[in-house]
Design a protein around this motif. Structure first.
Motif: not given
Lengths: 114, 116
Positions: A39-42, A81-85
């Motif tokens: 979120p909000g990133k490139s 969880h870290d894969l959430s994107a």
């Protein structure tokens, strides 16, 4: 006009489970990319697939390309969880000169929960 | 080290007031792209430069212009921003085919434009 379609568009997964995101495209191309976006990133480049049958793996993610079927897959193994994107596939139509003229799929919002 | 640098990271502009977004690169790539990404949507190509040759996408509004004064820099000008132009603007570069590292485009960190 090139169309790139991803499914599913929303994916809610439990940690530890496996799942596959599909990317279909409508015209001939042997260049396909997968990106991750927080979120909000490139965009963060995940995989570059440049030939039929290409398969690449990085950690819990594996991508493949079937140019005859005009299909790419992004397989998630034992989700954490870290894969959430949001994950985008993109087809490159720059032709024989350079890379980067991309048509993106709609994106798949992945949420991994305990 | 950042290779494609966009400035500013965040830009707030008034409705109708011209605004310029900047992209610079240290890769000496000959192609530079501008993408627009509206909220919850996929990035969409606006235009690109192949060296000095400007290539506009057919559905890019006339309100959007671009300049590339040299290899390293490319600017996106929005002549009269409307509320619908609020988005993340992404710059990307790529080099000539045939060179080992030139198999994809490199994206900058983006500029988030807010129109008030």
């Amino acid at each position: 006009e090139l169309k790139v379609e991803q499914n599913p568009l929303f994916l809610s997964m439990q940690e530890g489970k496996n799942y596959t995101i599909y990317c279909n495209y409508s015209t001939t191309s042997d260049r396909l990319y997968w990106y991750r976006q927080d979120p909000g990133k490139s965009l963060e480049s995940l995989f570059v697939l440049l030939s039929n049958g290409a398969v690449k793996q990085e950690g819990r993610l594996m991508a493949s390309l079937d140019t005859k079927a005009r299909l790419s897959t992004l397989h998630i193994t034992a989700a954490v969880h870290d894969l959430s994107a949001t994950y985008f596939c993109a087809v490159d139509l720059a032709g024989g000169t350079s890379y980067g003229k991309l048509t993106f799929g709609q994106g798949t919002i992945l949420t991994v929960h305990p | 080290d950042a290779m494609v640098i966009q400035n500013p990271r965040y830009q707030v502009t008034q409705f109708g007031k011209p605004v310029t977004l900047s992209c610079s690169q240290t890769l000496n790539h000959n192609v530079m792209y501008w993408y627009q990404q509206k909220s919850s949507q996929a990035p969409k190509l606006l235009f690109h430069y192949y060296d000095k040759d400007f290539n506009n996408e057919a559905d890019t509004p006339d309100n959007f212009q671009s300049r590339r004064p040299n290899t390293s820099f490319c600017f996106l000008d929005i002549r009269s921003p409307g509320l619908g132009d609020a988005a993340m603007y992404l710059c990307a570069t790529s080099g000539p085919l045939g060179q080992a590292k030139n198999t994809e485009a490199f994206f900058g960190q983006g500029t988030r434009l807010t129109v008030v």
